[in-house]
Design a protein around this motif. Structure first.
Motif, PDB file in Angstrom:
ATOM      1  N   ALA A  68     -66.346 -89.732 -92.281  1.00 43.21           N
ATOM      2  CA  ALA A  68     -66.482 -89.811 -90.826  1.00 43.21           C
ATOM      3  C   ALA A  68     -67.530 -90.836 -90.402  1.00 43.21           C
ATOM      4  N   GLU A  69     -67.170 -91.635 -89.395  1.00 46.43           N
ATOM      5  CA  GLU A  69     -68.113 -92.584 -88.800  1.00 46.43           C
ATOM      6  C   GLU A  69     -68.707 -91.911 -87.566  1.00 46.43           C
ATOM      7  N   THR A  70     -69.991 -91.600 -87.621  1.00 47.47           N
ATOM      8  CA  THR A  70     -70.622 -90.858 -86.534  1.00 47.47           C
ATOM      9  C   THR A  70     -71.214 -91.749 -85.449  1.00 47.47           C
ATOM     10  N   SER A  71     -71.275 -93.043 -85.698  1.00 47.55           N
ATOM     11  CA  SER A  71     -71.843 -93.967 -84.717  1.00 47.55           C
ATOM     12  C   SER A  71     -70.761 -94.422 -83.735  1.00 47.55           C
ATOM     13  N   ILE A  72     -70.920 -94.054 -82.469  1.00 53.68           N
ATOM     14  CA  ILE A  72     -69.968 -94.494 -81.454  1.00 53.68           C
ATOM     15  C   ILE A  72     -70.029 -96.014 -81.304  1.00 53.68           C
ATOM     16  N   LYS A  73     -71.218 -96.574 -81.453  1.00 49.71           N
ATOM     17  CA  LYS A  73     -71.356 -98.038 -81.381  1.00 49.71           C
ATOM     18  C   LYS A  73     -70.488 -98.705 -82.443  1.00 49.71           C
ATOM     19  N   ALA A  74     -70.490 -98.163 -83.660  1.00 48.85           N
ATOM     20  CA  ALA A  74     -69.673 -98.729 -84.740  1.00 48.85           C
ATOM     21  C   ALA A  74     -68.186 -98.584 -84.433  1.00 48.85           C
ATOM     22  N   LEU A  75     -67.803 -97.468 -83.837  1.00 49.50           N
ATOM     23  CA  LEU A  75     -66.395 -97.273 -83.482  1.00 49.50           C
ATOM     24  C   LEU A  75     -65.977 -98.225 -82.370  1.00 49.50           C
ATOM     25  N   PHE A  76     -66.878 -98.467 -81.421  1.00 48.67           N
ATOM     26  CA  PHE A  76     -66.580 -99.444 -80.373  1.00 48.67           C
ATOM     27  C   PHE A  76     -66.385-100.831 -80.981  1.00 48.67           C
ATOM     28  N   GLU A  77     -67.208-101.175 -81.970  1.00 47.93           N
ATOM     29  CA  GLU A  77     -67.059-102.476 -82.627  1.00 47.93           C
ATOM     30  C   GLU A  77     -65.721-102.566 -83.352  1.00 47.93           C
ATOM     31  N   ILE A  95     -64.159 -89.653 -78.681  1.00 47.33           N
ATOM     32  CA  ILE A  95     -63.859 -90.710 -79.651  1.00 47.33           C
ATOM     33  C   ILE A  95     -64.340 -90.275 -81.029  1.00 47.33           C
ATOM     34  N   GLY A  96     -63.545 -90.571 -82.027  1.00 44.68           N
ATOM     35  CA  GLY A  96     -63.916 -90.273 -83.404  1.00 44.68           C
ATOM     36  C   GLY A  96     -63.298 -91.311 -84.320  1.00 44.68           C
ATOM     37  N   GLY A  97     -63.714 -91.312 -85.554  1.00 48.58           N
ATOM     38  CA  GLY A  97     -63.147 -92.295 -86.466  1.00 48.58           C
ATOM     39  C   GLY A  97     -63.675 -92.143 -87.869  1.00 48.58           C
ATOM     40  N   LYS A  98     -63.140 -92.967 -88.756  1.00 40.90           N
ATOM     41  CA  LYS A  98     -63.502 -92.849 -90.167  1.00 40.90           C
ATOM     42  C   LYS A  98     -63.407 -94.186 -90.867  1.00 40.90           C
TER      43      LYS A  98
END
Length: 257
Positions: A8-17, A208-211
């Protein structure tokens, strides 16, 4: 999306990128209709307007896109608003989802697991990839005679064109590169006709979530095997995958120290 903790990617900034670097997202809706499928999906390039990367803020940002008016999904959304007695530029009553998948992604053969495969053979194939998933409320601009719809679409097609021309094509006009194509390069009358054939979609990002699934769950020895395996492909894609596996592995190792 299954968000295993290690991926899991917990940084919303990273998901926005991730979204900004991979703007083609799949819009999925589930709208009751007597004429269209209940579940529908369409690939759409999106412009991301960031409001906040604070996870406690209820609205993180907005996604702006458009699609052909003749798209069955567009018809279902317009019919849904009409059935509810809602005008253009109103939000759908149903939640929507947009899924973004990053480049690169690649199949991982068990042959890459140079530590576990020789010792136990307890390995299976998998796929390494990164993705972001957005949920929110969609406002639909569909009245082609409306000034509000026209203004929204004008801004949208300008912004998405500039995003793709500069960020994807590299047409910035600087350091010998080509100038970006601009909406103003086309005749005004032609653009007006094209705008009548599309609808605007503005999604308020409420969740928002992601991996990044890049072999982090594997032992260090197997991860090194995956890196070497991708590098041995001798392709740009292989080298990019190797770099991501190494980067994500180092991040996991750092948390274990």
């Amino acid at each position: 999306m299954y968000l295993r903790t290690i991926h899991a990617e917990t940084s919303i900034k990273a998901l926005f990128e991730l979204i900004q670097n991979n703007p083609l997202g799949v819009l999925t809706t589930a709208i009751p209709s007597t004429t269209q499928h209940f579940i529908q999906s369409s690939h759409i390039p999106w412009v991301l307007d960031i409001i906040s990367d604070d996870p406690d803020v209820p609205v993180k940002g907005k996604l702006r896109g458009h699609m052909a008016r003749q798209n069955p999904q567009a018809k279902a959304m317009i019919e849904s608003l009409a059935a509810a007695g809602l005008p253009s530029a109103s939000p759908l009553q149903q939640e929507v989802q947009v899924l973004f998948t990053a480049n690169p992604h690649h199949y991982v053969t068990p042959k890459f697991y140079t530590e576990t495969k020789p010792s136990t053979a307890k390995v299976v194939p998998t796929w390494n990839y990164a993705a972001a998933q957005v949920y929110g409320t969609a406002k639909i601009y569909h009245d082609s005679s409306s000034v509000e719809t026209s203004e929204y679409l004008s801004k949208q097609i300008h912004d998405v064109s500039q995003l793709c021309e500069t960020s994807i094509m590299g047409y910035t006009g600087e350091r010998g590169t080509k100038e970006a194509w601009k909406v103003s390069d086309a005749p005004d009358r032609y653009i007006d006709i094209m705008k009548k054939g599309i609808i605007g979609i503005e999604i308020t990002i409420e969740d928002i979530g992601g991996k990044y699934k890049m072999s982090q769950e594997s032992s260090k020895g197997d991860r090194e095997g995956v890196i070497e395996g991708f590098e041995s492909l001798g392709t740009d894609l292989g080298r990019d995958m190797a770099a991501l596996v190494r980067e994500r592995g180092e991040m996991i190792d750092a948390t274990r120290k």
